[in-house]
Design a protein around this motif. Structure first.
Motif, PDB file in Angstrom:
ATOM      1  N   ALA A  25       0.007  -2.888 -11.599  1.00 20.39           N
ATOM      2  CA  ALA A  25      -0.604  -2.159 -12.414  1.00 20.39           C
ATOM      3  C   ALA A  25       0.126  -0.809 -13.065  1.00 20.39           C
ATOM      4  N   GLY A  26       1.114  -0.481 -12.276  1.00 22.17           N
ATOM      5  CA  GLY A  26       1.895   0.753 -12.478  1.00 22.17           C
ATOM      6  C   GLY A  26       1.745   1.922 -11.559  1.00 22.17           C
ATOM      7  N   ALA A  27       0.862   1.718 -10.422  1.00 23.75           N
ATOM      8  CA  ALA A  27       0.556   2.907  -9.780  1.00 23.75           C
ATOM      9  C   ALA A  27       1.610   2.966  -8.535  1.00 23.75           C
ATOM     10  N   LYS A  28       1.701   4.364  -7.994  1.00 24.44           N
ATOM     11  CA  LYS A  28       2.699   4.544  -6.862  1.00 24.44           C
ATOM     12  C   LYS A  28       1.632   4.253  -5.827  1.00 24.44           C
ATOM     13  N   VAL A  29       2.096   3.710  -4.679  1.00 20.51           N
ATOM     14  CA  VAL A  29       1.066   3.285  -3.652  1.00 20.51           C
ATOM     15  C   VAL A  29       1.542   3.680  -2.255  1.00 20.51           C
ATOM     16  N   ALA A  30       0.493   4.224  -1.673  1.00 23.97           N
ATOM     17  CA  ALA A  30       0.743   4.782  -0.186  1.00 23.97           C
ATOM     18  C   ALA A  30       0.163   3.441   0.869  1.00 23.97           C
ATOM     19  N   VAL A  31       1.143   2.729   1.302  1.00 28.98           N
ATOM     20  CA  VAL A  31       0.604   1.927   2.272  1.00 28.98           C
ATOM     21  C   VAL A  31       0.343   2.413   3.763  1.00 28.98           C
ATOM     22  N   HIS A  32      -0.721   1.817   4.101  1.00 26.78           N
ATOM     23  CA  HIS A  32      -1.195   2.575   5.510  1.00 26.78           C
ATOM     24  C   HIS A  32      -1.812   1.422   6.460  1.00 26.78           C
ATOM     25  N   GLY A  33      -1.352   1.792   7.565  1.00 25.46           N
ATOM     26  CA  GLY A  33      -1.785   1.003   8.765  1.00 25.46           C
ATOM     27  C   GLY A  33      -1.545   1.596  10.100  1.00 25.46           C
ATOM     28  N   ARG A  34      -1.567   0.920  11.264  1.00 26.13           N
ATOM     29  CA  ARG A  34      -1.583   1.542  12.635  1.00 26.13           C
ATOM     30  C   ARG A  34      -0.103   1.663  13.189  1.00 26.13           C
ATOM     31  N   THR A  35       0.854   0.759  12.964  1.00 22.14           N
ATOM     32  CA  THR A  35       1.998   0.845  13.497  1.00 22.14           C
ATOM     33  C   THR A  35       2.948   0.973  12.130  1.00 22.14           C
ATOM     34  N   VAL A  36       4.007   1.796  12.523  1.00 25.69           N
ATOM     35  CA  VAL A  36       5.102   2.396  11.505  1.00 25.69           C
ATOM     36  C   VAL A  36       5.833   1.099  11.153  1.00 25.69           C
ATOM     37  N   GLU A  37       6.319   0.253  11.978  1.00 27.01           N
ATOM     38  CA  GLU A  37       7.204  -0.614  11.730  1.00 27.01           C
ATOM     39  C   GLU A  37       6.572  -1.906  10.560  1.00 27.01           C
ATOM     40  N   THR A  38       5.370  -2.311  10.868  1.00 29.98           N
ATOM     41  CA  THR A  38       4.662  -3.152  10.019  1.00 29.98           C
ATOM     42  C   THR A  38       4.280  -2.385   8.550  1.00 29.98           C
ATOM     43  N   VAL A  39       4.020  -0.953   8.655  1.00 31.83           N
ATOM     44  CA  VAL A  39       3.628  -0.484   7.319  1.00 31.83           C
ATOM     45  C   VAL A  39       4.757  -0.137   6.534  1.00 31.83           C
ATOM     46  N   GLU A  40       6.063   0.229   7.183  1.00 34.87           N
ATOM     47  CA  GLU A  40       7.210   0.281   6.501  1.00 34.87           C
ATOM     48  C   GLU A  40       7.881  -1.011   5.930  1.00 34.87           C
TER      49      GLU A  40
ATOM     50  N   GLN B  32      -0.103   6.886 -12.036  1.00 35.62           N
ATOM     51  CA  GLN B  32      -1.416   7.195 -10.834  1.00 35.62           C
ATOM     52  C   GLN B  32      -0.708   6.971  -9.693  1.00 35.62           C
ATOM     53  N   THR B  33      -1.379   7.469  -8.504  1.00 36.73           N
ATOM     54  CA  THR B  33      -1.111   7.274  -7.076  1.00 36.73           C
ATOM     55  C   THR B  33      -2.157   6.899  -6.635  1.00 36.73           C
ATOM     56  N   ALA B  34      -2.042   6.041  -5.529  1.00 36.74           N
ATOM     57  CA  ALA B  34      -3.119   5.372  -4.804  1.00 36.74           C
ATOM     58  C   ALA B  34      -2.739   5.359  -3.205  1.00 36.74           C
ATOM     59  N   LEU B  35      -3.967   5.609  -2.562  1.00 39.72           N
ATOM     60  CA  LEU B  35      -3.838   5.371  -0.979  1.00 39.72           C
ATOM     61  C   LEU B  35      -4.808   4.182  -0.741  1.00 39.72           C
ATOM     62  N   VAL B  36      -4.445   3.314   0.129  1.00 41.87           N
ATOM     63  CA  VAL B  36      -4.979   1.962   0.347  1.00 41.87           C
ATOM     64  C   VAL B  36      -4.954   1.868   1.775  1.00 41.87           C
ATOM     65  N   THR B  37      -5.963   2.299   2.503  1.00 35.81           N
ATOM     66  CA  THR B  37      -6.229   2.197   3.813  1.00 35.81           C
ATOM     67  C   THR B  37      -6.184   0.845   4.501  1.00 35.81           C
ATOM     68  N   GLY B  38      -5.576   0.534   5.842  1.00 38.62           N
ATOM     69  CA  GLY B  38      -5.348  -0.690   6.204  1.00 38.62           C
ATOM     70  C   GLY B  38      -4.897  -1.604   5.331  1.00 38.62           C
TER      71      GLY B  38
END
Length: 254
Positions: free
Chosen positions: A31-46, A9-15
């Motif tokens: 739990a096994g999902a691929k997760v898109a990590v989201h935020g406002r600043t590139v460095e923090t999100v990466e 499964q793939t997931a997008l979690v905002t903030g």
């Protein structure tokens, strides 16, 4: 237990670059999902995406866009869709808090709370829903608050936005559940995070939280992991339009 397995499964979690959002993203990854990590600043999100990947072994994807901008949401969701396809799981977690005496609450702060806490969930859900509809499945999880049901002085606009999350969840249930998409909400109680640290350190307020909460303590962000995995998994396929209060019992007592 396979009903709770999110492998593939793939997931997008905002903030999700810190705090509750990071904990939710981590739980989905565990739990096994691929997760898109989201935020406002590139460095923090990466940085957060790397930390989650190293801690869980899951594949992660760092993404930034303004959740209050219709055009940026569309572009961000397209970027993610081009990378992984339409996410199987969307967690609308992005939010903020502002406190002030009601009679002195600035209109611009009211409008910002509406945009960040409520409009963002509408925009991101609307951007993701067509792909979920085409696939015939999806899970949308909105993050409310104990203030979705209870009010306190100085945060009336925040409470209004979180009450709106509950009704947005029910409305999306009516529109999307016939299409195979379950929409639910998680409403956390008082949780110890970076954003609430000042309140945690306030002995009087912490004593009030402990006395008002039957569990007798602040929530830990890890306490939300089971709830988000449950609502994201096949185990909740016949549950939709509901709000799960993870609050140590606060909303059940007077």
């Amino acid at each position: 237990m396979s009903n709770f397995d999110l492998t593939g499964q793939t997931a997008l979690v905002t903030g999700s670059s810190r705090g509750i959002g990071k904990a939710l993203a981590t739980a989905l990854a565990q739990a096994g999902a691929k997760v898109a990590v989201h935020g406002r600043t590139v460095e923090t999100v990466e940085k957060t995406a790397t930390e989650i990947a190293e801690a869980t072994g899951a594949e992660t994807f760092a993404i930034t866009f303004d959740v209050t901008s219709e055009s940026e949401v569309s572009e961000g969701v397209k970027k993610l869709t081009d990378h992984w396809g339409t996410p199987d799981i969307l967690v609308n977690n992005a939010g903020m808090q502002k406190r002030a005496k009601f009679s002195e609450f600035p209109l611009e702060d009211w409008q910002q709370l509406l945009e960040v806490n409520l409009t963002s969930a509408f925009l991101v859900s609307r951007a993701v829903a067509p792909g979920m509809e085409e696939r015939g499945s999806g899970k949308i999880i909105n993050i409310g608050s104990v203030q979705s049901q209870l009010a306190r002085p100085s945060i009336t606009p925040y409470s209004a936005t979180k009450g709106g999350i509950v009704m947005l969840t029910k409305g999306l249930c009516a529109d999307l559940s016939p299409l195979g998409i379950q929409v639910n909400a998680i409403a956390p109680g008082y949780f110890a995070t970076e954003l609430t640290q000042a309140l945690v350190n306030d002995e009087e307020f912490s004593a009030w939280v402990a006395s008002r909460t039957p569990a007798g303590r602040w929530g830990k962000v890890e306490d939300l992991g089971g709830a988000v995995v449950f609502l994201a998994s096949e185990a909740s396929d016949f549950i939709t339009g509901q709000t799960l209060y993870v609050d140590g019992g606060m909303t059940s007592v007077i």
